[in-house]
Design an enzyme around this catalytic site. Structure first.
Site, PDB file in Angstrom:
ATOM      1  N   ASP A 199      -5.694  -5.656  -2.565  1.00 32.44           N
ATOM      2  CA  ASP A 199      -4.251  -5.431  -2.388  1.00 32.44           C
ATOM      3  C   ASP A 199      -3.585  -5.437  -3.755  1.00 32.44           C
ATOM      4  O   ASP A 199      -3.979  -6.215  -4.611  1.00 32.44           O
ATOM      5  CB  ASP A 199      -3.645  -6.589  -1.576  1.00 32.44           C
TER       6      ASP A 199
ATOM      7  N   ASN B 229       8.165   0.216  -6.226  1.00 35.88           N
ATOM      8  CA  ASN B 229       8.779   1.166  -5.290  1.00 35.88           C
ATOM      9  C   ASN B 229      10.289   0.958  -5.198  1.00 35.88           C
ATOM     10  O   ASN B 229      11.064   1.912  -5.238  1.00 35.88           O
ATOM     11  CB  ASN B 229       8.165   0.980  -3.898  1.00 35.88           C
TER      12      ASN B 229
ATOM     13  N   HIS C  35       9.880   5.970  -4.899  1.00 34.56           N
ATOM     14  CA  HIS C  35       8.553   6.241  -4.366  1.00 34.56           C
ATOM     15  C   HIS C  35       7.721   7.126  -5.292  1.00 34.56           C
ATOM     16  O   HIS C  35       6.504   7.034  -5.289  1.00 34.56           O
ATOM     17  CB  HIS C  35       8.670   6.887  -2.976  1.00 34.56           C
TER      18      HIS C  35
ATOM     19  N   ASP D 280       3.946   6.344  -6.199  1.00 37.27           N
ATOM     20  CA  ASP D 280       2.821   7.262  -6.049  1.00 37.27           C
ATOM     21  C   ASP D 280       2.015   7.355  -7.339  1.00 37.27           C
ATOM     22  O   ASP D 280       0.785   7.406  -7.336  1.00 37.27           O
ATOM     23  CB  ASP D 280       3.336   8.662  -5.662  1.00 37.27           C
TER      24      ASP D 280
ATOM     25  N   ASP E 171      -0.687   0.034  -0.127  1.00 41.17           N
ATOM     26  CA  ASP E 171      -1.361  -0.356  -1.372  1.00 41.17           C
ATOM     27  C   ASP E 171      -2.623  -1.147  -1.067  1.00 41.17           C
ATOM     28  O   ASP E 171      -3.001  -2.014  -1.823  1.00 41.17           O
ATOM     29  CB  ASP E 171      -0.400  -1.165  -2.237  1.00 41.17           C
TER      30      ASP E 171
END
Lengths: 194, 318
Positions: free
Chosen positions: B192, B200, B205, B209, B235
């Site tokens: 994780d 974010n 976003h 990405d 994630d």
């Protein structure tokens, strides 16, 4: 060739001769796909291959196949034929009017589908009841298709005509003789969409 | 106006009205008569509502203003908007009207034919074009729909995550099925990202990405070609690494975690994220209990987060 032309041939064969004949014709023409996108362009060879194999499978000359194709564009009962004959009726109030308007037909079609360019069409009036229709280069067999279209449009307007091929050579033309202007009632047309 | 003149006017402008000095319509063209349903003489404003210029109630004032940008609606058909131009003539004016863009509605409502339009008028061409355009549009929409549904089918059948190029959940499941066919010892690694949500939220976003792609690149660098790498949403990354020793894996995870912890620059901003990892070693005969082992390994991942993040914790599979 524009995808719409291939789509028209497909629709003509399917509605006139059935789906099975269409599959046989596609197989004989060695096509990878049996359906076409109306808005894409395909190689001219594909169209020629379909016509050649349709003529063989249906046991009719290419000229006959093409003429029937032209007439099926107009006279069918399906939505597509209804739409085409309505669009063509906008070019003239009567059959003679429609003949005069043939010169404009390629431009009129390009107005609706800009990348669909038909060969040039010229109409010569030699008597009030006798016309010669010629087509430009680009689409072999196009004159035959127009012959079918004119035959069907004459029916549409309820006009009795004789259409003959005049001179088979490079100066080939359709000789359109109007025998009787109001022979039958013709199909009703309103500007209003149905 | 002489009768000859009036007849010519009716042919050239079938949608006209002749108005006297007092503002009464005294005659009109055949198409206008068809629309109004009567040719009786009447005051102009009994027949029409004037929409532009607004507020003009006295027809005589209108005759005086001489404008060619009128907008009128017949009182009987208030929805029909007619464009108008007024031309003064001896003892009155000629009001010439046009359907403008409402030509299609007018044709539908009043059953107009080619003869209702002047021979040189473009209205019929316009109707043709509207109809042809609607047909072409239908074809285009049809193509777009088919493309869209083909794309959806392709996406739902896809095994890879479009963003990172790693496997997606379907891809992972399919790789696991292959592994179960020919069982080998392997390691299951759950990773994780830490502080990813902050990236974010702070940078959007697009930046998120970018970070995910960066992490996917690091994952490839610190693993072997034969390893199965997947992103199963958000994630969360899942790795299945066949034939690997605890020592080899421990060293690779140390390297990966410190590489992820290095600051990254995204659109001129520096982001600091980290990675927490839980892992376990699976014997070939244990592969059938994969879901159970997944749960145990997830607990180890949770432990790694408890231990202060950016570290890895091994779980013992009994």
């Amino acid at each position: 060739m524009h995808g719409l032309v291939n789509c028209a041939i497909e629709r003509f064969v399917r509605t006139t001769y059935g789906d099975q004949q269409w599959r046989t014709i596609c197989a004989a023409a060695e096509l990878s796909e049996q359906r076409f996108e109306p808005l894409l362009t395909y190689s001219d060879h594909i169209t020629q291959a379909i016509i050649t194999s349709a003529s063989q499978i249906l046991k009719r000359s290419q000229e006959e196949v093409l003429e029937d194709l032209g007439s099926s564009l107009i006279s069918g009962a399906d939505d597509a034929a209804v739409a085409t004959r309505r669009l063509l009726r906008f070019s003239g109030d009567g059959f003679v009017d429609f003949l005069y308007g043939l010169d404009d037909l390629p431009d009129r079609i390009a107005l609706a589908v800009p990348d669909l360019r038909l060969p040039e069409l010229t109409v010569e009036e030699s008597r009030p009841d006798l016309f010669f229709v010629r087509v430009g280069d680009g689409w072999p067999g196009f004159l035959q298709v127009i012959r079918g279209v004119l035959r069907a449009m004459a029916d549409e307007y309820g006009v009795l005509v004789l259409i003959d091929l005049f001179d088979d050579g490079p100066d080939a033309a359709l000789e359109v003789q109007v025998i009787e202007i109001s022979y039958a009632a013709g199909r009703a047309f309103t500007l209003r969409a149905g | 106006m002489t009768p000859d003149c009036q007849a010519l006017l009716s042919r050239l402008c079938p949608l006209h009205a002749l108005i006297d000095e007092a503002g009464n319509v005294i005659s009109m063209g055949p198409t206008l008569a068809k629309i109004l349903g009567s040719t009786e003489q009447a005051p102009l404003f009994d027949l029409f509502v004037l929409k532009r210029p607004a507020g003009l109630l006295d027809p005589k004032a209108l005759l005086g203003t001489r404008t060619d940008r009128l907008l009128l609606a017949p009182k009987a058909f208030p929805k029909l908007r007619l464009k108008g131009a007024l031309y003064p003539v001896q003892s009155g004016a000629v009001l010439n009207l046009s359907f403008g863009l409402s030509v299609k509605d007018a044709v539908d409502t009043f059953h107009l034919t080619q003869q209702d339009f002047p021979a040189a008028d473009l209205a019929v061409e316009m109707l043709y074009l509207m109809e042809a355009n609607a047909l072409a549009m239908t074809a285009a929409i049809d193509v777009t729909r088919r493309l869209q549904s083909a794309r959806q089918r392709a996406e739902s059948a896809s095994l890879t995550d479009a963003l990172t190029g790693l496997l997606n959940r379907r891809g992972l499941d399919s790789a696991l099925a292959d592994l179960k066919q020919a069982p080998r010892p392997c390691a299951l690694v759950l990773m994780d990202l830490d502080h990813f949500k902050a990236v974010n939220d702070r940078l959007g976003h697009g930046a998120g990405d970018h970070v995910l792609k960066h992490v996917a690149r690091l994952l490839r660098e610190h693993t072997r070609k034969s390893d199965i790498l997947a992103r199963c949403g958000g994630d969360e990354f899942t790795l299945v690494m066949p034939d690997i020793s605890a020592t080899d894996l421990g060293g690779r995870l140390d390297g990966l975690i410190s590489a992820v912890a290095a600051p990254i620059t995204v659109e001129g901003e520096t982001c600091c994220i980290g990675a927490s990892v839980g892992w376990s070693l699976i014997a070939p005969e244990q592969l059938d209990r994969f879901d159970e082992i997944l749960e145990i390994t997830d607990k180890a991942l949770y432990q790694a987060k408890e231990n202060g993040r950016s570290c890895h914790v091994m779980s013992r599979v009994a």
